[in-house]
Design a protein around this motif. Sequence first.
Motif, mmCIF file in Angstrom:
data_model
loop_
_atom_site.group_PDB
_atom_site.id
_atom_site.type_symbol
_atom_site.label_atom_id
_atom_site.label_comp_id
_atom_site.label_asym_id
_atom_site.label_seq_id
_atom_site.Cartn_x
_atom_site.Cartn_y
_atom_site.Cartn_z
ATOM 1 N N PRO A 52 0.805 -1.234 0.000
ATOM 2 C CA PRO A 52 0.000 0.000 0.000
ATOM 3 C C PRO A 52 0.833 1.276 0.000
ATOM 4 O O PRO A 52 0.398 2.291 -0.567
ATOM 5 N N GLU A 53 2.008 1.269 0.620
ATOM 6 C CA GLU A 53 2.843 2.463 0.593
ATOM 7 C C GLU A 53 3.333 2.760 -0.817
ATOM 8 O O GLU A 53 3.494 3.927 -1.197
ATOM 9 N N LEU A 54 3.593 1.720 -1.604
ATOM 10 C CA LEU A 54 4.020 1.912 -2.988
ATOM 11 C C LEU A 54 2.844 2.283 -3.885
ATOM 12 O O LEU A 54 2.964 3.130 -4.775
ATOM 13 N N GLU A 55 1.714 1.643 -3.648
ATOM 14 C CA GLU A 55 0.549 1.855 -4.504
ATOM 15 C C GLU A 55 0.120 3.316 -4.513
ATOM 16 O O GLU A 55 -0.352 3.833 -5.535
ATOM 17 N N ALA A 56 0.309 4.009 -3.393
ATOM 18 C CA ALA A 56 -0.083 5.413 -3.321
ATOM 19 C C ALA A 56 0.689 6.277 -4.308
ATOM 20 O O ALA A 56 0.210 7.343 -4.714
ATOM 21 N N SER A 95 26.950 -20.133 -6.262
ATOM 22 C CA SER A 95 26.234 -19.729 -5.061
ATOM 23 C C SER A 95 25.367 -18.508 -5.351
ATOM 24 O O SER A 95 25.832 -17.520 -5.924
ATOM 25 N N VAL A 96 24.094 -18.576 -4.962
ATOM 26 C CA VAL A 96 23.144 -17.523 -5.288
ATOM 27 C C VAL A 96 22.272 -17.207 -4.075
ATOM 28 O O VAL A 96 21.802 -18.115 -3.389
ATOM 29 N N GLU A 97 22.055 -15.924 -3.846
ATOM 30 C CA GLU A 97 21.028 -15.467 -2.922
ATOM 31 C C GLU A 97 19.949 -14.801 -3.755
ATOM 32 O O GLU A 97 20.232 -13.851 -4.492
ATOM 33 N N LEU A 98 18.727 -15.305 -3.655
ATOM 34 C CA LEU A 98 17.602 -14.808 -4.452
ATOM 35 C C LEU A 98 16.543 -14.238 -3.522
ATOM 36 O O LEU A 98 16.141 -14.896 -2.561
ATOM 37 N N HIS A 99 16.089 -13.019 -3.820
ATOM 38 C CA HIS A 99 15.005 -12.425 -3.042
ATOM 39 C C HIS A 99 13.958 -11.885 -3.999
ATOM 40 O O HIS A 99 14.232 -10.978 -4.784
ATOM 41 N N GLN A 100 12.761 -12.464 -3.936
ATOM 42 C CA GLN A 100 11.619 -11.967 -4.694
ATOM 43 C C GLN A 100 10.831 -11.077 -3.732
ATOM 44 O O GLN A 100 10.251 -11.562 -2.770
ATOM 45 N N TRP A 101 10.823 -9.778 -4.013
ATOM 46 C CA TRP A 101 10.237 -8.819 -3.085
ATOM 47 C C TRP A 101 8.731 -8.702 -3.321
ATOM 48 O O TRP A 101 8.292 -8.152 -4.332
ATOM 49 N N ALA A 102 7.961 -9.216 -2.385
ATOM 50 C CA ALA A 102 6.502 -9.207 -2.507
ATOM 51 C C ALA A 102 5.965 -7.783 -2.488
ATOM 52 O O ALA A 102 6.452 -6.923 -1.751
ATOM 53 N N GLY A 103 4.959 -7.551 -3.328
ATOM 54 C CA GLY A 103 4.256 -6.277 -3.314
ATOM 55 C C GLY A 103 4.970 -5.138 -3.991
ATOM 56 O O GLY A 103 4.480 -3.998 -3.964
ATOM 57 N N THR A 104 6.113 -5.394 -4.629
ATOM 58 C CA THR A 104 6.896 -4.325 -5.258
ATOM 59 C C THR A 104 6.736 -4.348 -6.773
ATOM 60 O O THR A 104 6.293 -5.344 -7.349
ATOM 61 N N PHE A 105 7.120 -3.246 -7.399
ATOM 62 C CA PHE A 105 7.147 -3.209 -8.862
ATOM 63 C C PHE A 105 8.518 -2.734 -9.319
ATOM 64 O O PHE A 105 9.355 -2.308 -8.503
ATOM 65 N N HIS A 106 8.776 -2.801 -10.602
ATOM 66 C CA HIS A 106 10.089 -2.494 -11.154
ATOM 67 C C HIS A 106 10.480 -1.055 -10.812
ATOM 68 O O HIS A 106 9.791 -0.101 -11.168
ATOM 69 N N GLY A 107 11.600 -0.919 -10.112
ATOM 70 C CA GLY A 107 12.089 0.403 -9.758
ATOM 71 C C GLY A 107 11.433 1.037 -8.560
ATOM 72 O O GLY A 107 11.754 2.179 -8.211
ATOM 73 N N GLN A 147 11.915 0.664 -5.550
ATOM 74 C CA GLN A 147 12.810 0.972 -4.433
ATOM 75 C C GLN A 147 13.251 2.437 -4.438
ATOM 76 O O GLN A 147 13.828 2.922 -3.466
ATOM 77 N N ALA A 148 12.962 3.161 -5.528
ATOM 78 C CA ALA A 148 13.251 4.594 -5.554
ATOM 79 C C ALA A 148 12.312 5.380 -4.635
ATOM 80 O O ALA A 148 12.601 6.541 -4.300
ATOM 81 N N ILE A 149 11.211 4.767 -4.225
ATOM 82 C CA ILE A 149 10.286 5.413 -3.282
ATOM 83 C C ILE A 149 10.838 5.161 -1.883
ATOM 84 O O ILE A 149 10.514 4.173 -1.208
ATOM 85 N N LEU A 150 11.692 6.051 -1.443
ATOM 86 C CA LEU A 150 12.503 5.802 -0.251
ATOM 87 C C LEU A 150 11.698 5.813 1.032
ATOM 88 O O LEU A 150 12.144 5.256 2.048
ATOM 89 N N THR A 151 10.509 6.420 1.024
ATOM 90 C CA THR A 151 9.727 6.485 2.250
ATOM 91 C C THR A 151 9.036 5.167 2.580
ATOM 92 O O THR A 151 8.616 4.968 3.717
ATOM 93 N N ALA A 152 8.916 4.283 1.607
ATOM 94 C CA ALA A 152 8.237 3.006 1.842
ATOM 95 C C ALA A 152 9.123 2.073 2.655
ATOM 96 O O ALA A 152 10.326 1.943 2.389
ATOM 97 N N GLU A 153 8.515 1.390 3.615
ATOM 98 C CA GLU A 153 9.284 0.482 4.476
ATOM 99 C C GLU A 153 9.928 -0.630 3.675
ATOM 100 O O GLU A 153 11.076 -1.006 3.925
ATOM 101 N N VAL A 154 9.237 -1.153 2.670
ATOM 102 C CA VAL A 154 9.803 -2.247 1.889
ATOM 103 C C VAL A 154 11.009 -1.755 1.086
ATOM 104 O O VAL A 154 11.986 -2.490 0.906
ATOM 105 N N HIS A 177 17.035 -1.536 0.210
ATOM 106 C CA HIS A 177 18.319 -0.851 0.229
ATOM 107 C C HIS A 177 19.235 -1.454 1.287
ATOM 108 O O HIS A 177 20.421 -1.717 1.018
ATOM 109 N N ALA A 178 18.702 -1.661 2.490
ATOM 110 C CA ALA A 178 19.530 -2.198 3.574
ATOM 111 C C ALA A 178 20.079 -3.570 3.213
ATOM 112 O O ALA A 178 21.227 -3.900 3.542
ATOM 113 N N GLU A 179 19.281 -4.375 2.524
ATOM 114 C CA GLU A 179 19.745 -5.705 2.158
ATOM 115 C C GLU A 179 20.870 -5.636 1.125
ATOM 116 O O GLU A 179 21.856 -6.380 1.220
#
Length: 300
Positions: free
Chosen positions: A3-7, A262-274, A276-283, A288-290
Motif C-alpha cells: 500500500p505504501e508503494l501503490e499510493a 552460489s546464489v542469494e535470491l530475493h523476490q520482493w513481494a508487493g513491489t514493482f520495477h524500480g 525501491q526509488a520510493i525511499l519512504t516506503a518500508e519495503v 536498500h539495507a539488504e
Amino acid sequence: MDPELEAFVPLFPRADLTDPITQRDNFAQLAASVPSPDTTGLDIEDRTVPADPEVAVRIYRPRESPEPRGALIWLHGGGWVMGNLETEHPWAARIATGSGAVVISVNYRLAPENPFPAALDDAYAVLNWTAEYAAELGIDPDRIAVGGHSAGGGLAAGVALRARDEQGPAICFQLLNQPGLDDRQQTWSVRNFTDTPWMNSDKVAAAWRHYLGPATATQYAAPARATDLSGLPPAYIAAAEFCPNRDENIAYAQRLLEAGVSVELHQWAGTFHGSQAILTAEVSQRQHAEIYAVLRRALA
C-alpha cells in the motif's frame, strides 16, 4: 501491491519507450525529484577511462573504509536507452555509503544510437581499467564486484560471462537487481504484465529493440541465452513481484544454482520495477539495507 508503494503509482509516468530521446528527458526529471543523498562521508571523483571511445566514470570512495577496499562497478538502469552519471548519482552514493565499498558508476553509451555491444564494451573496459589500476584507486584487485539495476543488471551479468570466457579480470561477486536478461520475452510475467507501473511488457520489448538494433542476441547481450553458467561469480539476484523481468530473474538464479554457482535470491513481494526509488516506503528501506549488507559480506 504494497500500500505504501501503490499510493505513488499515479505519480509515475506512463511506461513508454517509443521515443527514447523524449524519455531520456523525462527520466532525468524524475531522477532529479529523488531526495539528494548525504555525501558528507564520501570522496567523489570524475574520471575518464581510456578506451575506444573513452568512458566517463564517477568514483565514490567512503572516507572511513580502510584501504585497500572492495569495489563495485555499478551499471545504471534505463532500458539501455536512458540514464547517465547524474541520474544514477543518488543510487551510487547511497550504495557506497551503505556498503563501505568504492562504487564506480559507469556512463556507458546508450542505444539506439549505440546498440549492442557498445554498452557492454564500455562496461568491460571499465572492469579491465579498474583491475589494472587497482593500487592507484585504493582497491583490492581480488575484491572487485559488478552490479546494476534493470538494464544495468543485465549488463553486469553479461560482463561476468565475458570475463569468464575471455579469462579477464577476476570478478568476486555479481549484484543483479531486477535485471533484464532475456530478449525472447516468453515468461509468464513478461507476457502478462501489460500495465504494471514504470515497466510493462511493451516497454520491455521496445527496450530490447533499441538495444539490439540489427544485431542477433548473444549470451553477452541476453545472459539468459547462455547454455553454460558454470564458473561464474556468486550472485545476489533481486526480483520485484509486479515486474515483467520477475520470472527470468528467478529462472536465471535457479540455473546458476544448478551450475554450481552460489546464489542469494530475493523476490520482493508487493513491489514493482524500480519501486525501491520510493525511499519512504518500508519495503524500499529493507531493499536498500539488504543490498548494502550483501555487498559488505561479499567484499569483506
